[in-house]
Design a protein around this motif. Structure first.
Motif, PDB file in Angstrom:
ATOM      1  N   ALA A  29       0.797  -1.232   0.000  1.00  0.00           N
ATOM      2  CA  ALA A  29       0.000   0.000   0.000  1.00  0.00           C
ATOM      3  C   ALA A  29       0.829   1.280   0.000  1.00  0.00           C
ATOM      4  O   ALA A  29       0.566   2.183  -0.801  1.00  0.00           O
ATOM      5  N   PRO A  30       1.839   1.424   0.836  1.00  0.00           N
ATOM      6  CA  PRO A  30       2.593   2.676   0.824  1.00  0.00           C
ATOM      7  C   PRO A  30       3.329   2.907  -0.486  1.00  0.00           C
ATOM      8  O   PRO A  30       3.389   4.031  -0.987  1.00  0.00           O
ATOM      9  N   SER A  31       3.880   1.848  -1.067  1.00  0.00           N
ATOM     10  CA  SER A  31       4.601   1.992  -2.327  1.00  0.00           C
ATOM     11  C   SER A  31       3.675   2.450  -3.436  1.00  0.00           C
ATOM     12  O   SER A  31       4.005   3.342  -4.221  1.00  0.00           O
ATOM     13  N   ILE A  32       2.504   1.853  -3.497  1.00  0.00           N
ATOM     14  CA  ILE A  32       1.537   2.216  -4.530  1.00  0.00           C
ATOM     15  C   ILE A  32       1.044   3.641  -4.320  1.00  0.00           C
ATOM     16  O   ILE A  32       0.940   4.427  -5.260  1.00  0.00           O
ATOM     17  N   ALA A  33       0.759   3.996  -3.072  1.00  0.00           N
ATOM     18  CA  ALA A  33       0.273   5.341  -2.781  1.00  0.00           C
ATOM     19  C   ALA A  33       1.319   6.397  -3.128  1.00  0.00           C
ATOM     20  O   ALA A  33       0.991   7.431  -3.725  1.00  0.00           O
ATOM     21  N   LEU A  34       2.578   6.145  -2.779  1.00  0.00           N
ATOM     22  CA  LEU A  34       3.626   7.123  -3.078  1.00  0.00           C
ATOM     23  C   LEU A  34       3.841   7.263  -4.588  1.00  0.00           C
ATOM     24  O   LEU A  34       4.029   8.375  -5.087  1.00  0.00           O
ATOM     25  N   ALA A  35       3.802   6.158  -5.300  1.00  0.00           N
ATOM     26  CA  ALA A  35       3.964   6.224  -6.756  1.00  0.00           C
ATOM     27  C   ALA A  35       2.802   6.975  -7.391  1.00  0.00           C
ATOM     28  O   ALA A  35       2.994   7.791  -8.295  1.00  0.00           O
ATOM     29  N   THR A  36       1.591   6.732  -6.893  1.00  0.00           N
ATOM     30  CA  THR A  36       0.418   7.417  -7.420  1.00  0.00           C
ATOM     31  C   THR A  36       0.500   8.915  -7.151  1.00  0.00           C
ATOM     32  O   THR A  36       0.214   9.735  -8.026  1.00  0.00           O
ATOM     33  N   LEU A  37       0.888   9.283  -5.933  1.00  0.00           N
ATOM     34  CA  LEU A  37       1.005  10.708  -5.605  1.00  0.00           C
ATOM     35  C   LEU A  37       2.074  11.398  -6.450  1.00  0.00           C
ATOM     36  O   LEU A  37       1.884  12.525  -6.904  1.00  0.00           O
ATOM     37  N   GLY A  38       3.187  10.711  -6.659  1.00  0.00           N
ATOM     38  CA  GLY A  38       4.234  11.282  -7.503  1.00  0.00           C
ATOM     39  C   GLY A  38       3.744  11.521  -8.920  1.00  0.00           C
ATOM     40  O   GLY A  38       4.021  12.559  -9.527  1.00  0.00           O
ATOM     41  N   SER A  39       2.997  10.569  -9.439  1.00  0.00           N
ATOM     42  CA  SER A  39       2.424  10.710 -10.775  1.00  0.00           C
ATOM     43  C   SER A  39       1.423  11.858 -10.838  1.00  0.00           C
ATOM     44  O   SER A  39       1.393  12.624 -11.800  1.00  0.00           O
ATOM     45  N   MET A  40       0.608  11.991  -9.783  1.00  0.00           N
ATOM     46  CA  MET A  40      -0.385  13.071  -9.750  1.00  0.00           C
ATOM     47  C   MET A  40       0.279  14.443  -9.693  1.00  0.00           C
ATOM     48  O   MET A  40      -0.183  15.382 -10.337  1.00  0.00           O
ATOM     49  N   VAL A  41       1.346  14.571  -8.913  1.00  0.00           N
ATOM     50  CA  VAL A  41       2.055  15.853  -8.834  1.00  0.00           C
ATOM     51  C   VAL A  41       2.605  16.206 -10.203  1.00  0.00           C
ATOM     52  O   VAL A  41       2.494  17.355 -10.656  1.00  0.00           O
ATOM     53  N   HIS A  42       3.164  15.225 -10.868  1.00  0.00           N
ATOM     54  CA  HIS A  42       3.748  15.470 -12.192  1.00  0.00           C
ATOM     55  C   HIS A  42       2.690  15.852 -13.227  1.00  0.00           C
ATOM     56  O   HIS A  42       2.896  16.767 -14.019  1.00  0.00           O
ATOM     57  N   GLU A  43       1.554  15.162 -13.215  1.00  0.00           N
ATOM     58  CA  GLU A  43       0.532  15.381 -14.230  1.00  0.00           C
ATOM     59  C   GLU A  43      -0.435  16.516 -13.920  1.00  0.00           C
ATOM     60  O   GLU A  43      -0.861  17.239 -14.827  1.00  0.00           O
ATOM     61  N   HIS A  44      -0.828  16.668 -12.639  1.00  0.00           N
ATOM     62  CA  HIS A  44      -1.899  17.601 -12.301  1.00  0.00           C
ATOM     63  C   HIS A  44      -1.486  18.732 -11.362  1.00  0.00           C
ATOM     64  O   HIS A  44      -2.278  19.634 -11.114  1.00  0.00           O
ATOM     65  N   GLY A  45      -0.321  18.643 -10.761  1.00  0.00           N
ATOM     66  CA  GLY A  45       0.137  19.692  -9.860  1.00  0.00           C
ATOM     67  C   GLY A  45      -0.065  19.351  -8.389  1.00  0.00           C
ATOM     68  O   GLY A  45      -0.694  18.356  -8.029  1.00  0.00           O
TER      69      GLY A  45
END
Length: 94
Positions: A29-45
């Protein structure tokens, strides 16, 4: 550094907990959540990622409440696991 430390701490927690099938949640769960958040910051701010991270925290709290109530109900009433978890699912969804 921070995300790597958090993932490592969750991996240690996963090694300590029993049963191992449950402990696996703490590894993934933490790995997936961190990867998702990183992707969101990159794509959406940052703003979008902040809103989504709050949603993740609230979802985690809701799951904890659901799991606690389910565990209590299973110990107290000795009902079927499938029926109990499905009947209490609205607690998590609310």
């Amino acid at each position: 550094m921070i995300s790597g430390t958090v993932v490592s701490l969750f991996a240690v927690l996963g090694d300590v907990l029993r049963p191992k099938s449950f402990a696996g949640l703490f590894r993934a769960a933490p790995s997936i959540a961190l990867a998702t958040l990183g992707s969101m910051v990159h794509e959406h701010g940052n703003q979008y990622a902040a809103i989504e991270s709050r949603s993740m925290v609230l979802g985690g709290c809701a799951f904890f409440i659901y799991a606690s109530v389910s565990s209590f109900a299973l110990r107290r009433f000795s009902a079927s696991t499938l029926i109990t978890t499905l009947a209490l699912l609205p607690i998590w969804l609310v």
